[in-house]
Write a protein that holds these residues in place. Sequence first.
Motif, PDB file in Angstrom:
ATOM      1  N   VAL A  87       0.816  -1.206   0.000  1.00 30.26           N
ATOM      2  CA  VAL A  87       0.000   0.000   0.000  1.00 30.26           C
ATOM      3  C   VAL A  87       0.854   1.262   0.000  1.00 30.26           C
ATOM      4  CG1 VAL A  87      -1.738   1.287   1.317  1.00 30.26           C
ATOM      5  CG2 VAL A  87      -1.868  -1.195   1.166  1.00 30.26           C
ATOM      6  N   ILE A  88       2.066   1.175   0.502  1.00 30.76           N
ATOM      7  CA  ILE A  88       2.923   2.358   0.601  1.00 30.76           C
ATOM      8  C   ILE A  88       4.163   2.196  -0.268  1.00 30.76           C
ATOM      9  CG2 ILE A  88       2.182   2.973   2.937  1.00 30.76           C
ATOM     10  CD1 ILE A  88       5.524   1.627   2.822  1.00 30.76           C
ATOM     11  N   ASN A  89       4.816   3.330  -0.478  1.00 30.37           N
ATOM     12  CA  ASN A  89       6.109   3.350  -1.156  1.00 30.37           C
ATOM     13  C   ASN A  89       7.173   3.409  -0.065  1.00 30.37           C
ATOM     14  OD1 ASN A  89       5.009   3.617  -3.854  1.00 30.37           O
ATOM     15  ND2 ASN A  89       4.360   5.633  -3.167  1.00 30.37           N
ATOM     16  N   TYR A  90       8.084   2.462  -0.071  1.00 30.66           N
ATOM     17  CA  TYR A  90       9.123   2.381   0.955  1.00 30.66           C
ATOM     18  C   TYR A  90      10.486   2.565   0.299  1.00 30.66           C
ATOM     19  CZ  TYR A  90      12.365   0.612   4.380  1.00 30.66           C
ATOM     20  OH  TYR A  90      13.426   0.503   5.241  1.00 30.66           O
ATOM     21  N   GLN A  91      11.364   3.311   0.967  1.00 31.73           N
ATOM     22  CA  GLN A  91      12.700   3.535   0.419  1.00 31.73           C
ATOM     23  C   GLN A  91      13.710   3.687   1.542  1.00 31.73           C
ATOM     24  OE1 GLN A  91      13.175   3.588  -2.996  1.00 31.73           O
ATOM     25  NE2 GLN A  91      15.319   3.495  -2.463  1.00 31.73           N
ATOM     26  N   ARG A  92      14.871   3.098   1.357  1.00 32.78           N
ATOM     27  CA  ARG A  92      16.021   3.362   2.234  1.00 32.78           C
ATOM     28  C   ARG A  92      16.709   4.620   1.714  1.00 32.78           C
ATOM     29  NH1 ARG A  92      18.896  -2.537   2.120  1.00 32.78           N
ATOM     30  NH2 ARG A  92      17.375  -3.654   3.400  1.00 32.78           N
ATOM     31  N   ILE A  93      17.134   5.457   2.652  1.00 33.06           N
ATOM     32  CA  ILE A  93      17.856   6.680   2.300  1.00 33.06           C
ATOM     33  C   ILE A  93      19.203   6.638   3.014  1.00 33.06           C
ATOM     34  CG2 ILE A  93      17.877   9.206   2.453  1.00 33.06           C
ATOM     35  CD1 ILE A  93      15.677   8.203   0.600  1.00 33.06           C
ATOM     36  N   TYR A  94      20.274   6.754   2.251  1.00 36.83           N
ATOM     37  CA  TYR A  94      21.618   6.764   2.829  1.00 36.83           C
ATOM     38  C   TYR A  94      22.032   8.188   3.187  1.00 36.83           C
ATOM     39  CZ  TYR A  94      21.957   1.936   1.320  1.00 36.83           C
ATOM     40  OH  TYR A  94      21.732   0.600   1.166  1.00 36.83           O
ATOM     41  N   ARG A  95      22.854   8.305   4.200  1.00 27.41           N
ATOM     42  CA  ARG A  95      23.306   9.619   4.682  1.00 27.41           C
ATOM     43  C   ARG A  95      23.971  10.418   3.564  1.00 27.41           C
ATOM     44  NH1 ARG A  95      21.926  13.296   8.232  1.00 27.41           N
ATOM     45  NH2 ARG A  95      23.674  14.297   9.231  1.00 27.41           N
TER      46      ARG A  95
END
Length: 166
Positions: free
Chosen positions: A94-102
Amino acid sequence: MSILAIDPGNIESAFVMVTDDLSKVIAKGKLPNADLERCISLLVHERWYWDDPVRHVAVEMVASYGMPVGAEVFETCVQIGRFERHIEIVWGNVINYQRIYRMEEKTAICHNSRARDSNIRQALIDRFGVVGTKKNPGYFYGFKKDIWAAMAVAVTYHDKYLTDSE
């Protein structure tokens, strides 16, 4: 619609929930990890939406730069996995998920990979306005160190994944 951004830690994690156009901070804080997991569940099961359903989740991810790290970093990695699994179970597709790097945050917000936390904070203030006071709260009123980091995750997610798709 809104973005939930998390700056994970081994014991506690900071979060911000902002509208997906970044015009308003809906909620912010720092909670023990188990409590934040329960809040993630509430966002779905109790319709704890504040008028803006969460459709985007971004979590800061740990990256290796060849330096030795301690047990806290590994525990944070485990916690990121727990958050990801919990988000997958609760929200599914249902959602958009993303890892974000520093490093992504530094280059997206400051356009410089050597930026420090103080540079990121100032760039966010320059973009969104002053912190404010109790009598006259600004966009960032009540933000503390880890909450600033969660906001950097939200802004990076927005700039990389929402503005390009509009």
